[in-house]
Design an enzyme around this catalytic site. Sequence first.
Site, PDB file in Angstrom:
ATOM      1  CD  GLU A  42      15.436  18.798  13.639  1.00  0.00           C
ATOM      2  OE1 GLU A  42      15.013  17.818  13.595  1.00  0.00           O
ATOM      3  OE2 GLU A  42      16.314  19.238  14.370  1.00  0.00           O
ATOM      4  CD  GLU A  48      24.512  15.287  11.302  1.00  0.00           C
ATOM      5  OE1 GLU A  48      25.045  15.673  12.500  1.00  0.00           O
ATOM      6  OE2 GLU A  48      23.461  15.383  10.870  1.00  0.00           O
ATOM      7  CE  LYS A  63      21.772  12.954  14.632  1.00  0.00           C
ATOM      8  NZ  LYS A  63      20.636  13.507  14.223  1.00  0.00           N
ATOM      9  CD  GLU A 104      17.933   9.828  15.105  1.00  0.00           C
ATOM     10  OE1 GLU A 104      18.588  11.128  15.263  1.00  0.00           O
ATOM     11  OE2 GLU A 104      16.861   9.921  15.380  1.00  0.00           O
TER      12      GLU A 104
END
Length: 419
Positions: A268, A321, A324, A330
């Site tokens: 990541e 997203e 999250k 985030e």
Amino acid sequence: MDHSRFQQQCCTFIIIITIFVAGLATKTESIGINYGQIANNLPSPENVVSLIKCVGATKVKLYDADPKVLKAFANTGIEFMVGLGNEYLSKMKDPNKAQTWIKTNLLPYLPSTKITSIFVGNEVLTFNDSSLTSCLLPAMQSVHTALVNLGLQKQITVTTTHSLAVLQTSYPPSSGTFRPDLASCLAPILSFHDKTGSPFLINAYPYFAYKDNPKQIPLDYVLFQPNQGMVDPSTNLHYDNMLFAQIDAVYSALGKLGYGKLPVHISETGWPSKGDEDEVGATVENARKYNGNVIKLSSKKGTPLKPDSDLNIYVFALFNENMKPGPTSERNYGLFKPDGSPAYNLGFSLSSSSSSTSSPPSNDAAKNGTSGSGAGAPPQPPTSSNGYLAISSAKSLERYHLIWLSLSFLLPLLMILKF
């Protein structure tokens, strides 16, 4: 010189040049991407295939073994790393349960879907949960044993991901060392990697280092922009970006434990395009510079310490997203919005095949300078003044220019052979 011998030598030379030209023509940039799904508004996996391809990604990291995703990517040639979440670790200690999981979740999609790795647990060693830590290696061993029993151990490796917080020291890179309190856990895991040939995975985010110390860390250094960089006093190696320094700190830490030859993959890395007031640097401009340059650099070889090693990098993440938890950042790491339009211009044009997943850009997108792929003209390639490397036709033009030069050299030889 004998004419037949001359012809043989020319033929040999032509074969070598032909192989070289073929290599130039087929060489493509390779990048991995994290496909997270903590959202309630994402496109179907069938529509995601074209988005993955238009980014040029050849590898996908999936946080579970979602059957819809694995089925949708059948016969695409895209490699998959699938995840067994932390909640599975205690169960996976049992080899029978591990084998049942593989038979149920992976076997139905092999070999059509190219599954190449299973990562067991995510950042377990820095999760501060001793029960999880004690389950990690036994779970990895059980999954590997199950793969051996099924004859899949050469096709699928077993690994786990780590936070950069496993390091006690990371600066300068040559001083990289693991935390002493993790040594007893790490040593047998590293031995497992060494015996099974699986890579050591690290989640590396220069963004966090900059956010915590914006006055001490130059922004250009973390965004791959022109800068003075730093020289490691022990190795005299020069670093012009933080990501490579972090990777080499991990290599140094591995070397101190006797595992310096283990491959390190970046499972990541990314940069958020939006954040809260206290999340310094979380902007569209910084995100497109960082992620655009990471994608560009993925086609290059190695770091200063490991110049001949492949850069195996998975960008985080494919989508913003919306479900999250945590700070605003985030929910804003995605290269794409849920409707399939780019979160910002990375510097390459989307293929027309991706338009089926996209909607015209909203007014907000137009105000923020982001682009939608379904509204006519594709995003314009950036110039050097944009501050990030262009992923455009320039590299292809350079490649085909070399091919043209090679062919122009071959033609006279072919004429000589003819006579």
